[in-house]
Scaffold this motif. Sequence first.
Motif, PDB file in Angstrom:
ATOM      1  N   SER A 108       0.822  -1.205   0.000  1.00  0.00           N
ATOM      2  CA  SER A 108       0.000   0.000   0.000  1.00  0.00           C
ATOM      3  C   SER A 108       0.856   1.255   0.000  1.00  0.00           C
ATOM      4  N   LYS A 109       1.882   1.257   0.840  1.00  0.00           N
ATOM      5  CA  LYS A 109       2.769   2.431   0.917  1.00  0.00           C
ATOM      6  C   LYS A 109       3.572   2.613  -0.357  1.00  0.00           C
ATOM      7  N   GLN A 110       4.014   1.507  -0.975  1.00  0.00           N
ATOM      8  CA  GLN A 110       4.864   1.611  -2.157  1.00  0.00           C
ATOM      9  C   GLN A 110       4.120   2.169  -3.359  1.00  0.00           C
ATOM     10  N   ILE A 111       2.872   1.701  -3.578  1.00  0.00           N
ATOM     11  CA  ILE A 111       2.177   2.123  -4.805  1.00  0.00           C
ATOM     12  C   ILE A 111       1.057   3.124  -4.534  1.00  0.00           C
ATOM     13  N   GLY A 112       0.843   3.482  -3.259  1.00  0.00           N
ATOM     14  CA  GLY A 112      -0.117   4.526  -2.940  1.00  0.00           C
ATOM     15  C   GLY A 112      -1.565   4.125  -3.102  1.00  0.00           C
ATOM     16  N   ILE A 113      -1.875   2.882  -2.772  1.00  0.00           N
ATOM     17  CA  ILE A 113      -3.247   2.379  -2.878  1.00  0.00           C
ATOM     18  C   ILE A 113      -3.638   1.791  -1.525  1.00  0.00           C
ATOM     19  N   SER A 114      -4.868   1.988  -1.121  1.00  0.00           N
ATOM     20  CA  SER A 114      -5.303   1.544   0.201  1.00  0.00           C
ATOM     21  C   SER A 114      -5.226   0.029   0.337  1.00  0.00           C
ATOM     22  N   ARG A 115      -5.005  -0.411   1.568  1.00  0.00           N
ATOM     23  CA  ARG A 115      -4.988  -1.850   1.827  1.00  0.00           C
ATOM     24  C   ARG A 115      -6.340  -2.486   1.518  1.00  0.00           C
ATOM     25  N   ALA A 116      -7.419  -1.771   1.798  1.00  0.00           N
ATOM     26  CA  ALA A 116      -8.755  -2.310   1.525  1.00  0.00           C
ATOM     27  C   ALA A 116      -8.940  -2.603   0.038  1.00  0.00           C
ATOM     28  N   ALA A 117      -8.424  -1.700  -0.816  1.00  0.00           N
ATOM     29  CA  ALA A 117      -8.548  -1.913  -2.259  1.00  0.00           C
ATOM     30  C   ALA A 117      -7.755  -3.145  -2.697  1.00  0.00           C
ATOM     31  N   ILE A 118      -6.524  -3.275  -2.172  1.00  0.00           N
ATOM     32  CA  ILE A 118      -5.698  -4.419  -2.543  1.00  0.00           C
ATOM     33  C   ILE A 118      -6.337  -5.708  -2.055  1.00  0.00           C
ATOM     34  N   ARG A 119      -6.880  -5.669  -0.834  1.00  0.00           N
ATOM     35  CA  ARG A 119      -7.521  -6.860  -0.282  1.00  0.00           C
ATOM     36  C   ARG A 119      -8.723  -7.278  -1.145  1.00  0.00           C
ATOM     37  N   SER A 120      -9.471  -6.286  -1.637  1.00  0.00           N
ATOM     38  CA  SER A 120     -10.632  -6.610  -2.467  1.00  0.00           C
ATOM     39  C   SER A 120     -10.199  -7.217  -3.791  1.00  0.00           C
ATOM     40  N   TRP A 121      -9.025  -6.797  -4.305  1.00  0.00           N
ATOM     41  CA  TRP A 121      -8.550  -7.379  -5.563  1.00  0.00           C
ATOM     42  C   TRP A 121      -8.133  -8.829  -5.365  1.00  0.00           C
ATOM     43  N   GLN A 122      -7.703  -9.195  -4.154  1.00  0.00           N
ATOM     44  CA  GLN A 122      -7.308 -10.573  -3.890  1.00  0.00           C
ATOM     45  C   GLN A 122      -8.488 -11.530  -3.985  1.00  0.00           C
ATOM     46  N   THR A 123      -9.667 -11.050  -3.669  1.00  0.00           N
ATOM     47  CA  THR A 123     -10.853 -11.922  -3.638  1.00  0.00           C
ATOM     48  C   THR A 123     -11.952 -11.445  -4.564  1.00  0.00           C
ATOM     49  N   ARG A 124     -11.608 -10.506  -5.467  1.00  0.00           N
ATOM     50  CA  ARG A 124     -12.648  -9.935  -6.313  1.00  0.00           C
ATOM     51  C   ARG A 124     -13.217 -11.000  -7.239  1.00  0.00           C
ATOM     52  N   LEU A 125     -14.457 -10.818  -7.600  1.00  0.00           N
ATOM     53  CA  LEU A 125     -15.138 -11.801  -8.417  1.00  0.00           C
ATOM     54  C   LEU A 125     -15.056 -11.472  -9.903  1.00  0.00           C
ATOM     55  N   GLU A 126     -14.817 -10.233 -10.240  1.00  0.00           N
ATOM     56  CA  GLU A 126     -14.627  -9.874 -11.637  1.00  0.00           C
ATOM     57  C   GLU A 126     -13.157 -10.061 -11.949  1.00  0.00           C
ATOM     58  N   PRO A 127     -12.752 -11.114 -12.622  1.00  0.00           N
ATOM     59  CA  PRO A 127     -11.345 -11.430 -12.805  1.00  0.00           C
ATOM     60  C   PRO A 127     -10.635 -10.406 -13.672  1.00  0.00           C
ATOM     61  N   LEU A 128      -9.309 -10.326 -13.477  1.00  0.00           N
ATOM     62  CA  LEU A 128      -8.518  -9.398 -14.276  1.00  0.00           C
ATOM     63  C   LEU A 128      -8.338  -9.904 -15.704  1.00  0.00           C
ATOM     64  N   GLU A 129      -8.170 -11.214 -15.854  1.00  0.00           N
ATOM     65  CA  GLU A 129      -7.958 -11.754 -17.185  1.00  0.00           C
ATOM     66  C   GLU A 129      -9.257 -11.734 -17.985  1.00  0.00           C
ATOM     67  N   LEU A 130      -9.125 -11.483 -19.277  1.00  0.00           N
ATOM     68  CA  LEU A 130     -10.301 -11.339 -20.123  1.00  0.00           C
ATOM     69  C   LEU A 130     -10.999 -12.665 -20.375  1.00  0.00           C
ATOM     70  N   ASN A 131     -10.275 -13.793 -20.204  1.00  0.00           N
ATOM     71  CA  ASN A 131     -10.883 -15.082 -20.545  1.00  0.00           C
ATOM     72  C   ASN A 131     -11.513 -15.761 -19.347  1.00  0.00           C
ATOM     73  N   ARG A 132     -11.669 -15.023 -18.227  1.00  0.00           N
ATOM     74  CA  ARG A 132     -12.249 -15.634 -17.045  1.00  0.00           C
ATOM     75  C   ARG A 132     -13.713 -15.252 -16.917  1.00  0.00           C
ATOM     76  N   GLY A 133     -14.382 -15.894 -15.961  1.00  0.00           N
ATOM     77  CA  GLY A 133     -15.792 -15.598 -15.751  1.00  0.00           C
ATOM     78  C   GLY A 133     -16.694 -16.203 -16.814  1.00  0.00           C
ATOM     79  N   LYS A 134     -16.249 -17.285 -17.448  1.00  0.00           N
ATOM     80  CA  LYS A 134     -17.070 -17.931 -18.459  1.00  0.00           C
ATOM     81  C   LYS A 134     -18.303 -18.548 -17.812  1.00  0.00           C
ATOM     82  N   PRO A 135     -19.408 -18.634 -18.537  1.00  0.00           N
ATOM     83  CA  PRO A 135     -20.605 -19.267 -17.950  1.00  0.00           C
ATOM     84  C   PRO A 135     -20.350 -20.738 -17.664  1.00  0.00           C
ATOM     85  N   CYS A 136     -21.081 -21.256 -16.679  1.00  0.00           N
ATOM     86  CA  CYS A 136     -20.929 -22.670 -16.350  1.00  0.00           C
ATOM     87  C   CYS A 136     -21.770 -23.494 -17.325  1.00  0.00           C
TER      88      CYS A 136
END
Length: 258
Positions: A24-52
């Motif tokens: 958080s200190k190095q890149i200037g982003i809140s810990r809460a934001a980083i924590r949410s990215w660890q468990t976020r449901l909208e994936p970063l990769e474009l090929n994720r989140g495919k329908p089941c």
Amino acid sequence: MYDRGTRRQALALVAQGRSLNSVSKQIGISRAAIRSWQTRLEPLELNRGKPCPKCADTPTAIKDPSAYAYLLGLYLGDGCISATKQGVYSLRIACADAWPGLIDACVEAVHIARPENRISRVKSAGCQYVTCFSKHWPCLFPQHGPGKKHDRKISLEAWQQEIVDACPWEFIRGLIHSDGCRVINWTTRLVRGERKRYEYPRYFFSNKSDDIRKLFSDTLTAVGVEWTTLARGSDPFNISVARRASVALMDAHVGPKY
């Protein structure tokens, strides 16, 4: 909103073992934001989140019914699905630290079910929670609902029953790996005036849900395993497999936890 490059940079630093505070200190982003990215449901990769397979435009069969039957057993025993504010769902399956092989098998089964989604192992006292976020867990496990499983009706959809019928041992193994065990019982007998100790294995399955116990016992019957119900006080929470031939069948297809 942060761009993908920033989010990837933050997660890469965390993956290196850095604390949320230092990243958080190095890149200037809140810990809460980083924590949410660890468990976020909208994936970063474009090929994720495919329908089941169950909610695609053209529904298809489960690709690996054996792995699904095992995961279904784990979910019915020690799993839960929780909704998040983002409209996605968290699947959590509790696995005891005493059985590292079981934890790996659980992770593999979850990965087969949702190969594009991230899987986490969240440590807790004496166990790990194998966790995965997806919008599609209710599609794959329609038994999801409000409250505890033993307080509501649990039944399989027709397509799930077809999988269990085709892969009964994997379903039984998942239930044993979650809410069951293989133990060694012993007794003594008087033989020619000398008391001797005899040991014998048996399997137990314990669950408060009448419906889940019936799914287990019905599947045992289908594969030729004899079982009995053992009451805990006035509550028939336990199913026992003790006959030698039935234990041998269970040993051949299930075995002890590992």
